[in-house]
Design an enzyme around this catalytic site. Structure first.
Site, PDB file in Angstrom:
ATOM      1  N   GLY A  11     -15.236  27.497 -16.345  1.00  0.00           N
ATOM      2  CA  GLY A  11     -16.079  26.709 -15.442  1.00  0.00           C
ATOM      3  C   GLY A  11     -15.488  26.682 -14.036  1.00  0.00           C
ATOM      4  O   GLY A  11     -14.954  27.688 -13.546  1.00  0.00           O
ATOM      5  N   ILE A  13     -12.832  25.081 -12.678  1.00  0.00           N
ATOM      6  CA  ILE A  13     -11.390  25.337 -12.530  1.00  0.00           C
ATOM      7  C   ILE A  13     -11.065  26.735 -13.054  1.00  0.00           C
ATOM      8  O   ILE A  13     -10.306  27.481 -12.431  1.00  0.00           O
ATOM      9  CB  ILE A  13     -10.541  24.268 -13.265  1.00  0.00           C
ATOM     10  N   ASP A  33     -15.030  31.461 -22.927  1.00  0.00           N
ATOM     11  CA  ASP A  33     -15.874  30.257 -22.905  1.00  0.00           C
ATOM     12  C   ASP A  33     -16.703  30.224 -24.194  1.00  0.00           C
ATOM     13  O   ASP A  33     -16.590  31.121 -25.040  1.00  0.00           O
ATOM     14  CB  ASP A  33     -16.750  30.240 -21.636  1.00  0.00           C
ATOM     15  N   ARG A  84     -15.353  14.754 -15.404  1.00  0.00           N
ATOM     16  CA  ARG A  84     -15.904  13.415 -15.147  1.00  0.00           C
ATOM     17  C   ARG A  84     -17.149  13.462 -14.277  1.00  0.00           C
ATOM     18  O   ARG A  84     -17.349  14.398 -13.511  1.00  0.00           O
ATOM     19  CB  ARG A  84     -14.874  12.576 -14.376  1.00  0.00           C
ATOM     20  N   ARG A  90     -11.106   8.996 -16.765  1.00  0.00           N
ATOM     21  CA  ARG A  90     -10.712  10.181 -17.547  1.00  0.00           C
ATOM     22  C   ARG A  90     -10.789   9.866 -19.040  1.00  0.00           C
ATOM     23  O   ARG A  90     -11.122  10.718 -19.854  1.00  0.00           O
ATOM     24  CB  ARG A  90      -9.293  10.616 -17.152  1.00  0.00           C
ATOM     25  N   HIS A 177      -1.413  10.844 -15.938  1.00  0.00           N
ATOM     26  CA  HIS A 177      -2.392  11.292 -14.942  1.00  0.00           C
ATOM     27  C   HIS A 177      -3.508  10.263 -14.883  1.00  0.00           C
ATOM     28  O   HIS A 177      -4.613  10.483 -15.371  1.00  0.00           O
ATOM     29  CB  HIS A 177      -2.929  12.657 -15.381  1.00  0.00           C
TER      30      HIS A 177
HETATM   31  N1  APR Z   1     -14.170  26.582 -25.764  1.00  0.00           N
HETATM   32  C1  APR Z   1     -14.120  27.215 -24.567  1.00  0.00           C
HETATM   33  N2  APR Z   1     -14.693  26.713 -23.467  1.00  0.00           N
HETATM   34  C2  APR Z   1     -15.346  25.548 -23.564  1.00  0.00           C
HETATM   35  C3  APR Z   1     -15.431  24.839 -24.782  1.00  0.00           C
HETATM   36  C4  APR Z   1     -14.809  25.403 -25.907  1.00  0.00           C
HETATM   37  N3  APR Z   1     -14.837  24.813 -27.120  1.00  0.00           N
HETATM   38  N4  APR Z   1     -16.149  23.724 -24.554  1.00  0.00           N
HETATM   39  C5  APR Z   1     -16.509  23.716 -23.261  1.00  0.00           C
HETATM   40  N5  APR Z   1     -16.025  24.825 -22.659  1.00  0.00           N
HETATM   41  C6  APR Z   1     -16.197  25.265 -21.270  1.00  0.00           C
HETATM   42  C7  APR Z   1     -17.559  24.901 -20.670  1.00  0.00           C
HETATM   43  O1  APR Z   1     -18.588  25.760 -21.151  1.00  0.00           O
HETATM   44  C8  APR Z   1     -17.262  25.069 -19.180  1.00  0.00           C
HETATM   45  O2  APR Z   1     -17.542  26.379 -18.738  1.00  0.00           O
HETATM   46  O3  APR Z   1     -15.278  24.613 -20.413  1.00  0.00           O
HETATM   47  C9  APR Z   1     -15.758  24.798 -19.073  1.00  0.00           C
HETATM   48  C10 APR Z   1     -15.436  23.567 -18.280  1.00  0.00           C
HETATM   49  O4  APR Z   1     -15.811  23.826 -16.983  1.00  0.00           O
HETATM   50  P1  APR Z   1     -16.458  22.699 -16.044  1.00  0.00           P
HETATM   51  O5  APR Z   1     -17.484  21.934 -16.806  1.00  0.00           O
HETATM   52  O6  APR Z   1     -16.852  23.348 -14.772  1.00  0.00           O
HETATM   53  O7  APR Z   1     -15.220  21.679 -15.808  1.00  0.00           O
HETATM   54  P2  APR Z   1     -13.967  21.879 -14.819  1.00  0.00           P
HETATM   55  O8  APR Z   1     -14.275  21.251 -13.513  1.00  0.00           O
HETATM   56  O9  APR Z   1     -13.497  23.282 -14.860  1.00  0.00           O
HETATM   57  O10 APR Z   1     -12.914  20.907 -15.545  1.00  0.00           O
HETATM   58  C11 APR Z   1     -12.436  21.207 -16.840  1.00  0.00           C
HETATM   59  O11 APR Z   1     -10.369  20.028 -16.484  1.00  0.00           O
HETATM   60  O12 APR Z   1      -9.623  18.647 -14.769  1.00  0.00           O
HETATM   61  C12 APR Z   1     -10.180  18.708 -16.042  1.00  0.00           C
HETATM   62  O13 APR Z   1     -11.475  16.676 -16.131  1.00  0.00           O
HETATM   63  C13 APR Z   1     -11.550  18.080 -16.070  1.00  0.00           C
HETATM   64  O14 APR Z   1     -11.674  17.979 -18.451  1.00  0.00           O
HETATM   65  C14 APR Z   1     -12.116  18.703 -17.319  1.00  0.00           C
HETATM   66  C15 APR Z   1     -11.512  20.101 -17.330  1.00  0.00           C
END
Ligand code: APR
Length: 310
Positions: A11, A13, A33, A84, A90, A177
């Site tokens: 996603g 990050i 993913d 979040r 968190r 954190h």
């Molecule tokens: N396996 C692999 N990827 C997964 C799974 C899983 N079981 N479940 C969810 N994902 C993927 C989602 O499909 C998404 O692409 O994790 C990614 C998360 O990306 P974002 O929703 O954009 O979140 P992001 O801003 O990257 O933050 C991720 O890091 O800082 C922390 O609080 C934040 O918990 C969050 C995490």
């Protein structure tokens, strides 16, 4: 042979992690993913391959939803999970992200049992605890990223407040954190000059509060989702110290077994990150006031961890 970096979660990050790892030529990169998002992960990987001629890096970058593709990874960085939204703490992510981290931990345990693992998913201190419990990896092999980010934020805010280069600011933030993390003004310097001689107590208190609430400040601005540039860079700094044996001392959530009076919890403490992973925890002698603050952050992390049903 090139090193292999597996990014679990592609996603916000995850995609910045991939770009930074490529630009720094840390190794080949796998973005994993969920199946519904596999094509997006593939697309991001392809886009980064097409950036290489101008980015001037050599790396094989792929997207996938198949854990087999992370086989033999040297480093795993986990961002899989929900971020979040405005108004959420968190801790509100706990139940949904425990399930995700459990699935991820099982996949990593099977396919990359030797990898150095950096957990980014929130609530951080609990998620790294869950990941460690499920994988059963040695404690040197698993850290949580947060202290490196919290310290970057502390340094950034000091630089903004004092109008000085961020490069000269050295300091650390300990603890969980969350809003009771422990920035240490007493041990922060700007070009060797103690922060306590450069800033008033009122300024220092403001800096501490802003650092503690830095993630929330960004969540409020976004409305949906949380910070991604600075978390990604922070995880890359840890990964790079491991891959290049830079032996940096970075605050990471590490498993304390007696250090700082903590037993069996992951909490932000200064760690030596070498090619052995989290090689060593440094214990700083804290003042009575700092000890009291540290006790509060431990209590918060213990409470969240106690709610993890695994
Ligand atoms: N396996 C692999 N990827 C997964 C799974 C899983 N079981 N479940 C969810 N994902 C993927 C989602 O499909 C998404 O692409 O994790 C990614 C998360 O990306 P974002 O929703 O954009 O979140 P992001 O801003 O990257 O933050 C991720 O890091 O800082 C922390 O609080 C934040 O918990 C969050 C995490």
């Amino acid at each position: 042979m090139r090193k292999k970096i597996a990014l679990i979660g592609g996603g916000q990050i995850g995609q910045i992690l991939a770009m930074l790892a490529a630009q720094k030529e840390l190794g080949d990169i796998v973005i994993l993913d969920v199946p519904e998002y596999a094509n997006v992960a593939k697309g991001k990987a392809l886009d980064l391959m097409e950036m290489a001629p101008h980015g001037n890096y050599d790396a094989n970058i792929i997207g996938t939803s198949d854990y087999k593709d992370i086989e033999g990874a040297d480093v795993v960085i986990v961002t899989a999970g929900k971020p979040r939204e405005a108004g959420m703490t968190r801790e509100d992510l706990l139940n949904v992200n425990i399930k995700i981290i459990t699935a991820v931990a099982n996949g990593v345990k099977h396919y990359a049992p030797k990898a150095f693992c950096i957990i980014v998913t929130n609530p951080l201190d609990a998620m790294v605890y869950v990941f460690h419990k499920i994988t059963g990896f040695p404690k040197n092999q698993v850290v949580g990223m947060a202290g490196t980010l919290d310290t970057a934020r502390w340094r950034a805010f000091i630089s903004m407040e004092l109008g000085v280069s961020v490069a000269d600011i050295s300091g650390t933030v300990l603890g969980g954190h969350g809003p009771d993390m422990v920035p240490l003004p007493r041990l922060t310097t700007v070009g060797g000059v103690p922060l306590t001689e450069l800033a008033t107590q009122e300024q220092i208190d403001r800096l501490i509060n802003r650092t503690r609430e830095a993630g929330t400040e960004i969540v409020k601005l976004f409305g949906k989702g949380s910070a991604f540039f600075s978390p990604a860079w922070s995880a890359i700094v840890i990964a790079e110290s491991f891959l290049k044996d830079k032996r940096r001392i970075l605050p990471c959530a590490a498993l304390c077994e007696g250090e700082y009076g903590v037993n069996g919890l992951f909490i932000g403490v200064p760690c030596l990150i070498s090619d052995k992973g989290m090689e060593k925890i440094y214990e700083i002698k804290l003042t009575e006031e700092e000890k009291a603050q540290f006790a509060r952050t431990i209590a918060s992390v213990s409470k969240t961890v106690a709610e993890c049903k695994i």
